[in-house]
Design a protein around this motif. Structure first.
Motif, PDB file in Angstrom:
ATOM      1  N   ASN A 115      13.546   7.066  45.612  1.00  0.00           N
ATOM      2  CA  ASN A 115      14.347   7.819  44.646  1.00  0.00           C
ATOM      3  C   ASN A 115      15.723   7.217  44.411  1.00  0.00           C
ATOM      4  O   ASN A 115      16.216   7.185  43.279  1.00  0.00           O
ATOM      5  N   VAL A 116      16.360   6.756  45.476  1.00  0.00           N
ATOM      6  CA  VAL A 116      17.747   6.292  45.369  1.00  0.00           C
ATOM      7  C   VAL A 116      17.907   4.982  46.135  1.00  0.00           C
ATOM      8  O   VAL A 116      17.815   4.960  47.362  1.00  0.00           O
ATOM      9  N   GLY A 117      18.135   3.895  45.411  1.00  0.00           N
ATOM     10  CA  GLY A 117      18.374   2.603  46.036  1.00  0.00           C
ATOM     11  C   GLY A 117      19.850   2.368  46.270  1.00  0.00           C
ATOM     12  O   GLY A 117      20.707   3.175  45.891  1.00  0.00           O
ATOM     13  N   SER A 118      20.170   1.220  46.881  1.00  0.00           N
ATOM     14  CA  SER A 118      21.568   0.914  47.183  1.00  0.00           C
ATOM     15  C   SER A 118      22.409   0.819  45.912  1.00  0.00           C
ATOM     16  O   SER A 118      23.548   1.301  45.871  1.00  0.00           O
ATOM     17  N   SER A 119      21.862   0.229  44.860  1.00  0.00           N
ATOM     18  CA  SER A 119      22.619   0.127  43.609  1.00  0.00           C
ATOM     19  C   SER A 119      22.845   1.496  42.973  1.00  0.00           C
ATOM     20  O   SER A 119      23.897   1.752  42.387  1.00  0.00           O
ATOM     21  N   ASP A 120      21.860   2.393  43.102  1.00  0.00           N
ATOM     22  CA  ASP A 120      22.013   3.744  42.550  1.00  0.00           C
ATOM     23  C   ASP A 120      23.199   4.460  43.178  1.00  0.00           C
ATOM     24  O   ASP A 120      24.030   5.054  42.479  1.00  0.00           O
ATOM     25  N   VAL A 121      23.289   4.403  44.506  1.00  0.00           N
ATOM     26  CA  VAL A 121      24.353   5.157  45.172  1.00  0.00           C
ATOM     27  C   VAL A 121      25.710   4.504  44.953  1.00  0.00           C
ATOM     28  O   VAL A 121      26.713   5.194  44.742  1.00  0.00           O
ATOM     29  N   GLN A 176      26.612   2.735  42.343  1.00  0.00           N
ATOM     30  CA  GLN A 176      26.973   3.035  40.961  1.00  0.00           C
ATOM     31  C   GLN A 176      27.496   4.459  40.841  1.00  0.00           C
ATOM     32  O   GLN A 176      28.491   4.715  40.140  1.00  0.00           O
ATOM     33  N   ALA A 177      26.863   5.397  41.548  1.00  0.00           N
ATOM     34  CA  ALA A 177      27.338   6.781  41.537  1.00  0.00           C
ATOM     35  C   ALA A 177      28.732   6.895  42.138  1.00  0.00           C
ATOM     36  O   ALA A 177      29.522   7.770  41.750  1.00  0.00           O
ATOM     37  N   GLU A 228      23.321  11.431  42.907  1.00  0.00           N
ATOM     38  CA  GLU A 228      24.423  12.301  43.300  1.00  0.00           C
ATOM     39  C   GLU A 228      24.209  12.876  44.691  1.00  0.00           C
ATOM     40  O   GLU A 228      25.161  13.009  45.477  1.00  0.00           O
ATOM     41  N   GLU A 229      22.973  13.240  45.011  1.00  0.00           N
ATOM     42  CA  GLU A 229      22.678  13.715  46.367  1.00  0.00           C
ATOM     43  C   GLU A 229      22.856  12.580  47.370  1.00  0.00           C
ATOM     44  O   GLU A 229      23.394  12.791  48.472  1.00  0.00           O
ATOM     45  N   GLY A 230      22.414  11.400  46.995  1.00  0.00           N
ATOM     46  CA  GLY A 230      22.607  10.247  47.866  1.00  0.00           C
ATOM     47  C   GLY A 230      24.074   9.943  48.087  1.00  0.00           C
ATOM     48  O   GLY A 230      24.498   9.617  49.201  1.00  0.00           O
ATOM     49  N   LYS A 231      24.858  10.078  47.031  1.00  0.00           N
ATOM     50  CA  LYS A 231      26.306   9.860  47.124  1.00  0.00           C
ATOM     51  C   LYS A 231      26.945  10.854  48.085  1.00  0.00           C
ATOM     52  O   LYS A 231      27.799  10.481  48.905  1.00  0.00           O
ATOM     53  N   ALA A 232      26.550  12.118  48.001  1.00  0.00           N
ATOM     54  CA  ALA A 232      27.133  13.151  48.865  1.00  0.00           C
ATOM     55  C   ALA A 232      26.857  12.848  50.339  1.00  0.00           C
ATOM     56  O   ALA A 232      27.750  12.982  51.193  1.00  0.00           O
TER      57      ALA A 232
END
Length: 329
Positions: free
Chosen positions: A116-122, A124-125, A265-269
């Protein structure tokens, strides 16, 4: 391409040269999306072969945008992904912890495809701007102790594969290639793999690269990292063992405690929570274990518990958090 597909459908492995040519044809736009999907699906239907991974890797590294470190020793912590566990970004967080402990990091990563959430996703967030400009990335490395090599910018030839991978949404041989094609060619690397056979292939590939030190992890219950949910196979140039949570001086964890959420966003939190000390004991433990094992790659003479303690201190002192602030600043 027809002959190639017939060979793959017959479950015959490609030679290193044939795999190299196949990937270059795909990268150069000589294969249509249905043909790419057919190749990927055919390879997915059987275990990976060493000759194929060698050839695909040769082509990917040849086509990559180069990133020269001029002899500077750095480390990367990276997993294949594709383990289906939907954990939070443990390897990426571990990179910030290791950088906070004073070890330069050249992290290679991308968006989540089979997760669901890769390193680039988090990242970038979090507001990080991707770049393949060497001067900018070296400035990041000097200032923050870490730089991030966003794979699509360093492997532009793979743009033809992205739509296929997104449509399939399953693990493919590109998951296997990702950790092996960091254009920085870091001196140290901690790999995580979703399959023990993949670990053996990695080890065979890397044994010949005498200027690199590495460890390869595969958790016995399927995680592509040290999960602390049980034992993990760990192998490298000087090591082949099963490590258990006790070996790290840490408790055994339950799988639900590693859940990573469904959105960036959940990964960022979760990411910020770990760095800011607002996380669960389980999240702190698993990040400390992976960062500690990475430090152990650099300092194999140190005990695992001592390396874990060094990683935990990087978090608790705020130094890992400061790495993120410097990178984003």
């Amino acid at each position: 391409m027809k002959n190639l597909l017939n060979q793959l459908y017959a479950r015959q492995p490609l030679s290193r040269e044939a795999a190299y040519i196949t990937l270059k044809r795909i990268a150069n736009g000589e294969a249509a999306e249905p043909e790419i999907a057919a190749v990927v699906s055919a390879i997915n239907m059987r275990p990976p072969h060493l000759s194929e991974i060698q050839g695909f890797r040769d082509a990917m590294l040849e086509l990559a945008v180069p990133f020269e470190l001029e002899g500077r020793p750095t480390i990367d912590i990276v997993g294949t992904g594709g383990d289906g566990k939907n954990t939070f970004n443990i390897s990426t967080l571990s990179c910030f912890v290791v950088a906070g402990a004073g070890y330069p990091v050249t992290k290679h990563g991308s968006y989540g495809v089979s997760s669901n959430v890769g390193s680039s996703d988090v990242l970038q967030a979090l507001g990080y701007q991707f770049s393949n400009d060497r001067d900018k990335l070296m400035a990041d490395l000097d200032r923050a102790g870490i730089c991030f090599l966003h794979a699509p910018l360093f492997h532009p030839a793979m743009k033809n594969v992205v739509p296929v991978r997104k449509s399939l949404r399953v693990r493919t041989f590109f998951n296997l290639l990702g950790p092996l094609i960091n254009p920085a060619r870091p001196r140290y690397q901690l790999f995580g793999t979703y399959d023990r056979e993949v670990s053996r292939i990695y080890d065979y590939l890397l044994q010949g690269e005498e200027n690199r030190d590495y460890l390869i992890v595969h958790a016995l219950d399927g995680y592509d990292e040290i999960s602390l949910t049980g034992g993990a196979s760990v192998r490298g140039r000087r090591c082949q063992a099963i490590f258990y949570p006790d070996d790290f001086g840490l408790p055994e964890l339950s799988p639900p405690s590693l859940y990573g959420g469904e959105t960036p966003e959940e990964g960022k939190a979760i990411f910020l929570g770990v760095l800011e000390g607002n996380c669960t004991p389980e999240q702190l433990a698993v990040v400390s274990a992976n960062a500690g094992l990475a430090i152990h790659v650099i300092h194999p003479e140190r005990s695992l518990p001592d390396c874990v303690a060094e990683a935990r201190e990087s978090i608790e002192s705020g130094r890992a958090r400061n790495v993120l602030h410097k990178l984003l600043g």
